[in-house]
Structure formats: structure tokens, C-alpha cells
Design a protein around this motif. Sequence first.
Motif, mmCIF file in Angstrom:
data_model
loop_
_atom_site.group_PDB
_atom_site.id
_atom_site.type_symbol
_atom_site.label_atom_id
_atom_site.label_comp_id
_atom_site.label_asym_id
_atom_site.label_seq_id
_atom_site.Cartn_x
_atom_site.Cartn_y
_atom_site.Cartn_z
ATOM 1 N N GLU A 8 -15.236 26.248 -14.519
ATOM 2 C CA GLU A 8 -15.709 24.865 -14.550
ATOM 3 C C GLU A 8 -16.133 24.409 -15.949
ATOM 4 O O GLU A 8 -16.447 23.244 -16.158
ATOM 5 C CB GLU A 8 -16.888 24.701 -13.577
ATOM 6 C CG GLU A 8 -18.155 25.417 -13.994
ATOM 7 C CD GLU A 8 -18.118 26.954 -13.892
ATOM 8 O OE1 GLU A 8 -18.940 27.588 -14.580
ATOM 9 O OE2 GLU A 8 -17.290 27.523 -13.178
ATOM 10 N N GLU A 9 -16.123 25.306 -16.918
ATOM 11 C CA GLU A 9 -16.657 24.995 -18.243
ATOM 12 C C GLU A 9 -15.907 23.863 -18.952
ATOM 13 O O GLU A 9 -16.522 22.940 -19.464
ATOM 14 C CB GLU A 9 -16.652 26.259 -19.103
ATOM 15 C CG GLU A 9 -17.310 26.083 -20.443
ATOM 16 C CD GLU A 9 -17.374 27.377 -21.221
ATOM 17 O OE1 GLU A 9 -17.947 27.367 -22.308
ATOM 18 O OE2 GLU A 9 -16.844 28.416 -20.764
ATOM 19 N N ILE A 53 -21.830 20.567 -22.440
ATOM 20 C CA ILE A 53 -21.723 21.756 -21.580
ATOM 21 C C ILE A 53 -22.991 22.596 -21.697
ATOM 22 O O ILE A 53 -23.585 22.989 -20.691
ATOM 23 C CB ILE A 53 -20.470 22.582 -21.947
ATOM 24 C CG1 ILE A 53 -19.195 21.812 -21.594
ATOM 25 C CG2 ILE A 53 -20.501 23.939 -21.254
ATOM 26 C CD1 ILE A 53 -17.926 22.387 -22.206
ATOM 27 N N PHE A 54 -23.420 22.867 -22.929
ATOM 28 C CA PHE A 54 -24.609 23.692 -23.162
ATOM 29 C C PHE A 54 -25.871 23.020 -22.600
ATOM 30 O O PHE A 54 -26.695 23.681 -21.970
ATOM 31 C CB PHE A 54 -24.787 23.954 -24.655
ATOM 32 C CG PHE A 54 -23.963 25.080 -25.212
ATOM 33 C CD1 PHE A 54 -22.767 25.474 -24.649
ATOM 34 C CD2 PHE A 54 -24.383 25.741 -26.346
ATOM 35 C CE1 PHE A 54 -22.011 26.508 -25.176
ATOM 36 C CE2 PHE A 54 -23.649 26.787 -26.884
ATOM 37 C CZ PHE A 54 -22.465 27.165 -26.299
ATOM 38 N N GLY A 56 -26.214 21.038 -20.228
ATOM 39 C CA GLY A 56 -26.214 21.052 -18.772
ATOM 40 C C GLY A 56 -26.462 22.432 -18.182
ATOM 41 O O GLY A 56 -26.697 22.556 -16.972
ATOM 42 N N TYR A 57 -26.422 23.462 -19.018
ATOM 43 C CA TYR A 57 -26.552 24.828 -18.506
ATOM 44 C C TYR A 57 -27.776 25.571 -19.048
ATOM 45 O O TYR A 57 -28.579 26.103 -18.292
ATOM 46 C CB TYR A 57 -25.281 25.618 -18.831
ATOM 47 C CG TYR A 57 -25.295 27.025 -18.298
ATOM 48 C CD1 TYR A 57 -24.932 27.285 -16.980
ATOM 49 C CD2 TYR A 57 -25.680 28.094 -19.094
ATOM 50 C CE1 TYR A 57 -24.949 28.567 -16.471
ATOM 51 C CE2 TYR A 57 -25.711 29.390 -18.597
ATOM 52 C CZ TYR A 57 -25.348 29.627 -17.290
ATOM 53 O OH TYR A 57 -25.380 30.895 -16.786
ATOM 54 N N TRP A 58 -27.917 25.620 -20.377
ATOM 55 C CA TRP A 58 -28.886 26.525 -20.991
ATOM 56 C C TRP A 58 -30.354 26.186 -20.748
ATOM 57 O O TRP A 58 -31.183 27.111 -20.679
ATOM 58 C CB TRP A 58 -28.595 26.705 -22.477
ATOM 59 C CG TRP A 58 -27.378 27.563 -22.657
ATOM 60 C CD1 TRP A 58 -26.170 27.182 -23.163
ATOM 61 C CD2 TRP A 58 -27.242 28.937 -22.299
ATOM 62 N NE1 TRP A 58 -25.288 28.226 -23.129
ATOM 63 C CE2 TRP A 58 -25.921 29.331 -22.603
ATOM 64 C CE3 TRP A 58 -28.084 29.883 -21.731
ATOM 65 C CZ2 TRP A 58 -25.449 30.618 -22.387
ATOM 66 C CZ3 TRP A 58 -27.610 31.169 -21.511
ATOM 67 C CH2 TRP A 58 -26.308 31.514 -21.837
ATOM 68 N N GLU A 60 -31.748 25.637 -18.089
ATOM 69 C CA GLU A 60 -32.103 26.301 -16.828
ATOM 70 C C GLU A 60 -31.881 27.814 -16.872
ATOM 71 O O GLU A 60 -32.136 28.503 -15.881
ATOM 72 C CB GLU A 60 -31.292 25.703 -15.680
ATOM 73 C CG GLU A 60 -31.450 24.201 -15.524
ATOM 74 C CD GLU A 60 -32.905 23.785 -15.321
ATOM 75 O OE1 GLU A 60 -33.627 24.476 -14.580
ATOM 76 O OE2 GLU A 60 -33.305 22.774 -15.922
ATOM 77 N N HIS A 61 -31.374 28.331 -17.992
ATOM 78 C CA HIS A 61 -31.086 29.761 -18.108
ATOM 79 C C HIS A 61 -31.710 30.351 -19.371
ATOM 80 O O HIS A 61 -31.139 31.207 -20.015
ATOM 81 C CB HIS A 61 -29.572 29.989 -18.105
ATOM 82 C CG HIS A 61 -28.925 29.538 -16.835
ATOM 83 N ND1 HIS A 61 -28.521 28.239 -16.631
ATOM 84 C CD2 HIS A 61 -28.657 30.204 -15.689
ATOM 85 C CE1 HIS A 61 -28.014 28.127 -15.412
ATOM 86 N NE2 HIS A 61 -28.091 29.293 -14.825
ATOM 87 N N TRP A 85 -31.995 17.025 -24.705
ATOM 88 C CA TRP A 85 -32.292 18.452 -24.848
ATOM 89 C C TRP A 85 -33.217 18.627 -26.043
ATOM 90 O O TRP A 85 -32.938 18.114 -27.138
ATOM 91 C CB TRP A 85 -30.992 19.204 -25.038
ATOM 92 C CG TRP A 85 -31.051 20.691 -24.884
ATOM 93 C CD1 TRP A 85 -32.089 21.451 -24.437
ATOM 94 C CD2 TRP A 85 -29.990 21.599 -25.192
ATOM 95 N NE1 TRP A 85 -31.744 22.772 -24.439
ATOM 96 C CE2 TRP A 85 -30.448 22.890 -24.895
ATOM 97 C CE3 TRP A 85 -28.707 21.436 -25.691
ATOM 98 C CZ2 TRP A 85 -29.666 24.024 -25.090
ATOM 99 C CZ3 TRP A 85 -27.923 22.559 -25.873
ATOM 100 C CH2 TRP A 85 -28.402 23.837 -25.569
#
Length: 184
Positions: A8-9, A53-54, A56-58, A60-61, A85
Motif C-alpha cells: 500500500e506504500e 507516506i511517512f 501517515g505512518y511514523w 503512530e510507530h 507533523w
Amino acid sequence: MQAPGGPEEDPSAAFTFGGWQAPYMSDDVMGEINEKELKQPVEYLLGRKTYDIFAGYWPEHADFWPLINDNMKYVLSTTMEKADWKNTTILKNVDDIKKLKESDGPDLQVWGSSQLVHLLLENDLVDEMRLMTFPLILGQGKKTFADGAMPRAFTLIDSKVGPSGAIVAWYKRAGEVKTGRIDV
């Protein structure tokens, strides 16, 4: 270089091999290299698509890569007006990148961002490269190197090969391209 992390990336242009890098990152050598890279005291220069992309992801991680959230991020975009961000500054053009590169501060790392990489190479703004080569051919997707890059030479400063066949090579700028003749 397109969508190494998952299907999905980045499926743009009907790219069907998202996640292609995952099978190569589980060996000890690649894991050690990746762990070391994620702990570097650097700032990040990202293209708009990679930033999206980053972002939306990082956030939360953060347990896996805290520095991507805590360290400064610069995103090149002519359309972004605001970045949500934390620790993000928007750059509008190559001149902004040149000013940033000439300023004091930590090293800048570019992750992904194929169009940004092309722009940096075209404008002779690359001092070092870390290239990862994997034993596969995808036959489609975004490319690291495109026509238009400024000719330049680099010197190998380190390299590692994982048992999966993945190769990581670090290069430093070595000046102008030298030519010659091979006599046989």
C-alpha cells in the motif's frame, strides 16, 4: 526504489511489487545496518510524496524509529502551505535546499523521494550516498538514477553484503569523472 515497505506504500503507475524489500531485511547484516541508520543524529530531507507516506505512518510507530518524529524534517513542496507533523519545515525550491545544505547543523539524509533525488543529482547537491542493491529485477517502478544527473565520481568508503545477497555500499564524493582508454 518504489514502495519497498509494503503493497500500500506507493501503488502509483500500477506498481505491483510493493513490499519487495521486506524479504531481504530480515538477515542479521541488513538488520544491523538498518538499526544503525535509524539511530543516526541527522535531519531528514524528503519529497512531498514520501513525506505524506511517512507522516501517515511514523507518528503512530515511534517505538521503532523515534528519531524520525523527534528530529527535524524538511519537505520540498511547491504546494504545501502547512505541515502537521512535528519538527517539519517546508522548502519551496532548490535555492532553499542549497541554503539548508550550506548552513551549520546535522547531516541531511534523504529517504525514498525519487523526484527529490533526481533534483539533487541534477543540481550537484549530493556529497555522500548509501546505495542498497538487491538481487532482483522488478522491471517497473521509480528509478534512483535518471537522465540529467551531473556527472561526478564517488569513492567507496564502506560496504557490506548480507546472506540474502543484498549489498549496501557507502560512497563519498570524489570529484570529477575521469576518463581513459583500456588497451588490450
